[in-house]
Design a protein around this motif. Structure first.
Motif, PDB file in Angstrom:
ATOM      1  N   UNK A 229     -14.039   1.355  -2.534  1.00  0.00           N
ATOM      2  CA  UNK A 229     -14.627  -0.527  -2.647  1.00  0.00           C
ATOM      3  C   UNK A 229     -14.642  -1.162  -4.370  1.00  0.00           C
ATOM      4  N   UNK A 230     -13.221  -0.668  -5.286  1.00  0.00           N
ATOM      5  CA  UNK A 230     -13.588  -1.711  -5.849  1.00  0.00           C
ATOM      6  C   UNK A 230     -12.935  -3.036  -5.782  1.00  0.00           C
ATOM      7  N   UNK A 231     -12.323  -3.195  -4.874  1.00  0.00           N
ATOM      8  CA  UNK A 231     -11.209  -4.452  -4.510  1.00  0.00           C
ATOM      9  C   UNK A 231     -10.543  -4.684  -5.479  1.00  0.00           C
ATOM     10  N   UNK A 232     -10.005  -3.548  -6.212  1.00  0.00           N
ATOM     11  CA  UNK A 232      -8.875  -3.637  -7.228  1.00  0.00           C
ATOM     12  C   UNK A 232      -7.679  -4.446  -6.491  1.00  0.00           C
ATOM     13  N   UNK A 233      -6.919  -4.954  -6.257  1.00  0.00           N
ATOM     14  CA  UNK A 233      -5.025  -5.133  -6.147  1.00  0.00           C
ATOM     15  C   UNK A 233      -4.198  -4.814  -6.932  1.00  0.00           C
ATOM     16  N   UNK A 234      -3.611  -4.003  -6.834  1.00  0.00           N
ATOM     17  CA  UNK A 234      -2.590  -3.603  -7.684  1.00  0.00           C
ATOM     18  C   UNK A 234      -1.316  -3.807  -6.944  1.00  0.00           C
ATOM     19  N   UNK A 235      -0.158  -4.443  -8.113  1.00  0.00           N
ATOM     20  CA  UNK A 235       1.437  -4.970  -7.852  1.00  0.00           C
ATOM     21  C   UNK A 235       2.766  -4.680  -8.569  1.00  0.00           C
ATOM     22  N   UNK A 236       3.877  -4.523  -7.394  1.00  0.00           N
ATOM     23  CA  UNK A 236       5.001  -4.114  -8.447  1.00  0.00           C
ATOM     24  C   UNK A 236       5.045  -2.549  -8.415  1.00  0.00           C
ATOM     25  N   UNK A 237       5.044  -2.325  -7.603  1.00  0.00           N
ATOM     26  CA  UNK A 237       4.901  -0.619  -7.490  1.00  0.00           C
ATOM     27  C   UNK A 237       6.221  -0.243  -6.924  1.00  0.00           C
ATOM     28  N   UNK A 238       6.926   0.584  -7.545  1.00  0.00           N
ATOM     29  CA  UNK A 238       8.092   0.360  -7.255  1.00  0.00           C
ATOM     30  C   UNK A 238       8.201   2.443  -6.623  1.00  0.00           C
ATOM     31  N   UNK A 239       8.523   2.678  -5.382  1.00  0.00           N
ATOM     32  CA  UNK A 239       8.140   4.364  -4.745  1.00  0.00           C
ATOM     33  C   UNK A 239       8.040   5.263  -5.566  1.00  0.00           C
ATOM     34  N   UNK A 240       9.260   4.853  -7.162  1.00  0.00           N
ATOM     35  CA  UNK A 240       9.303   6.660  -7.546  1.00  0.00           C
ATOM     36  C   UNK A 240       8.258   6.561  -8.722  1.00  0.00           C
ATOM     37  N   UNK A 241       7.145   5.083  -8.159  1.00  0.00           N
ATOM     38  CA  UNK A 241       5.465   5.536  -9.897  1.00  0.00           C
ATOM     39  C   UNK A 241       5.038   5.624  -8.303  1.00  0.00           C
ATOM     40  N   UNK A 242       5.302   6.217  -7.240  1.00  0.00           N
ATOM     41  CA  UNK A 242       3.891   6.360  -6.529  1.00  0.00           C
ATOM     42  C   UNK A 242       3.067   7.151  -6.897  1.00  0.00           C
ATOM     43  N   UNK A 243       3.570   8.526  -7.017  1.00  0.00           N
ATOM     44  CA  UNK A 243       2.640   9.698  -7.355  1.00  0.00           C
ATOM     45  C   UNK A 243       1.701   9.339  -8.148  1.00  0.00           C
ATOM     46  N   UNK A 244       2.593   8.785  -9.171  1.00  0.00           N
ATOM     47  CA  UNK A 244       1.906   8.576 -10.921  1.00  0.00           C
ATOM     48  C   UNK A 244       0.830   7.465 -10.578  1.00  0.00           C
ATOM     49  N   UNK A 245       0.999   6.603  -9.660  1.00  0.00           N
ATOM     50  CA  UNK A 245      -0.041   5.709  -9.670  1.00  0.00           C
ATOM     51  C   UNK A 245      -0.681   6.772  -8.377  1.00  0.00           C
ATOM     52  N   UNK A 246      -0.942   7.077  -7.770  1.00  0.00           N
ATOM     53  CA  UNK A 246      -1.852   7.789  -6.877  1.00  0.00           C
ATOM     54  C   UNK A 246      -2.477   8.493  -8.305  1.00  0.00           C
ATOM     55  N   UNK A 247      -1.524   9.394  -8.438  1.00  0.00           N
ATOM     56  CA  UNK A 247      -2.582  10.867  -9.482  1.00  0.00           C
ATOM     57  C   UNK A 247      -3.946   9.825 -10.212  1.00  0.00           C
ATOM     58  N   UNK A 248      -2.961   8.562 -10.983  1.00  0.00           N
ATOM     59  CA  UNK A 248      -4.639   7.811 -11.420  1.00  0.00           C
ATOM     60  C   UNK A 248      -5.472   7.139 -11.024  1.00  0.00           C
ATOM     61  N   UNK A 249      -5.132   6.898 -10.417  1.00  0.00           N
ATOM     62  CA  UNK A 249      -6.077   5.856  -8.950  1.00  0.00           C
ATOM     63  C   UNK A 249      -6.797   6.965  -8.871  1.00  0.00           C
ATOM     64  N   UNK A 250      -6.182   8.522  -8.551  1.00  0.00           N
ATOM     65  CA  UNK A 250      -7.778   9.165  -8.022  1.00  0.00           C
ATOM     66  C   UNK A 250      -8.209  10.508  -9.077  1.00  0.00           C
ATOM     67  N   UNK A 251      -7.467   9.875  -9.961  1.00  0.00           N
ATOM     68  CA  UNK A 251      -8.491  11.213 -11.192  1.00  0.00           C
ATOM     69  C   UNK A 251      -9.478  10.884 -11.203  1.00  0.00           C
TER      70      UNK A 251
END
Length: 431
Positions: A229-251
């Protein structure tokens, strides 16, 4: 607001017959197909610029069983139903989009195959209505949507524990979304499906859903990710950064974020942050600048975001009673567990006047309240105000320089309970 009669009566079949390709990739998209197949650079090189997120306050995501590989380049041109619905909702600040929902077994209207269905879909479509910081609202048909827009959508608060992540995989609109976006979506979906349920302070599980979505704006920032629900929009995410992004987002286990991320995770997310729905470009830029300043200060102090932007309860919590007072003078008591923040207590008990939009991350002033001591009594036994809290209070309506505090920065303690029992009050603002 009545939508169904509008949808049934409007639309031009002549217009429909001209623009009814089942698959169409525009020249502007084909031009980038080759470049999209190359390795995607990081956001530091491509620049996921803040202030580029859509500013519309609402997003209506229609569900379709059609996979993203079959989506037309321009659904609003392809689908008379979607076009008419979008025209009707635009004055209300609603943008209409579409998402693949392979798990829904209900025989619902498919907005991308309306000719085959032989229905106008006004009463049978399924969708989810989003607003930044608010609970997702499932919509079934135009009548329920009209009633929902005429009402007040509740803020996101316990016990709702849903997190919806969307990735733009609209390849027929732009090949970069179809390649980079699809790869990022596949990784995020796999991680979400293998993730053990996350729990908040009240032991309520957080359900994380990852789905594909149509054109979200900003092809050059592919892959684009929307987080609700935050409504945040993220961009310029590469496939090799997806795991790092998910860990940060769900921590951060609460859907609005409690601030349990490391500074590196916060900086990484900020580098990918394009903005937030419902905020103007200027507001998005101001939010980004303030967040950058906060992280810079914490870095210079060698401080972790954990503990400064969130509060944790002890392993064996003790039940306390705290006294609140409404803006019109009505007092009431709430039972809370030791270690919870005042913001968490207020949201858990649906207390009016406390919203906590940022989830306790010191990014807003929507948990503003007044700490009022008893007549001739001692001040409240709470920590002194930090510089960051003082800065955020500049945004509070009717701030009292002596009594105003942010509820996310006040922890319930036995000392605070004793202070309340001797006449101390946590007074709620009117707005």
């Amino acid at each position: 607001m009545k939508l169904a009669p509008f949808i049934r009566a409007s639309g031009s079949w002549r217009f429909w017959s001209v623009y009814h390709p089942t698959s169409f990739t525009p020249v502007c998209a084909r031009r980038f197909c080759q470049s999209s197949l190359r390795p995607t650079t990081s956001s530091n090189e491509t620049g996921a610029r803040p202030g580029t997120a859509p500013s519309n306050p609402y997003l209506l995501v229609l569900r379709t069983p059609s996979p993203s590989s079959t989506w037309p380049a321009h659904p609003l041109v392809h689908s008379r139903f979607m076009r008419d619905l979008s025209i009707k909702l635009k004055p209300h600040g609603v943008v209409v989009n579409v998402s693949h929902d392979p798990n829904n077994k209900v025989d619902f209207f498919d907005p991308l195959n309306e000719l085959r269905d032989g229905s106008d879909g006004s009463s049978t479509f399924l969708a989810t209505l989003y607003r930044s910081g608010h609970q997702p609202q499932v919509v079934g048909g135009a009548n329920s949507l009209g009633k929902l827009l005429d009402a007040s959508i509740p803020r996101a608060k316990p016990p709702v524990r849903e997190r919806h992540i969307y990735v733009c995989t609209h390849g027929s609109r732009d090949c970069r979304c179809g390649t980079t976006g699809k790869a990022v979506f596949t990784t995020l979906r796999s991680l979400a499906s293998s993730l053990r349920p996350a729990y908040d302070a009240d032991e309520t599980p957080t359900e994380i859903t990852v789905r594909e979505i149509g054109h979200a704006g900003g092809h050059k920032y592919a892959a684009n990710v929307l987080d609700f629900p935050p409504g945040d929009v993220y961009g310029s995410l590469s496939p090799n950064e997806a795991s790092k992004f998910f860990d940060a987002l769900t921590s951060s286990v609460e859907p609005l974020g409690v601030g349990r991320r490391s500074l590196d995770q916060e900086r990484f997310l900020l580098s990918k942050w394009r903005g937030r729905l419902g905020l103007t470009e200027e507001e998005q830029l101001a939010f980004h600048a303030e967040r950058t300043r906060i992280l810079g200060r914490l870095s210079s102090e060698g401080t972790s975001t954990e503990g400064t932007m969130g509060r944790h309860r002890p392993a064996h919590p003790v039940t306390l009673n705290l006294t609140f007072e409404t803006h019109d003078g009505k007092t009431f008591s709430i039972s809370a567990q030791e270690g919870q923040s005042i913001m968490q207590i207020a949201k858990a008990n649906s207390v009016d006047g406390i919203e906590g939009t940022c989830g306790g991350n010191l990014e807003c002033a929507t948990c503003h309240l007044y700490v009022v001591p008893p007549a001739n009594g001692p001040e409240a036994p709470i920590p002194p105000m930090s510089e960051t809290e003082e800065d955020m209070l500049e945004y509070a309506l009717f701030r009292d320089d002596k009594r105003s505090r942010l509820g996310c920065q006040i922890t319930s303690t036995k000392e605070l309970e004793a202070w309340c029992s001797n006449g101390g009050i946590l007074k709620l603002p009117r707005f």
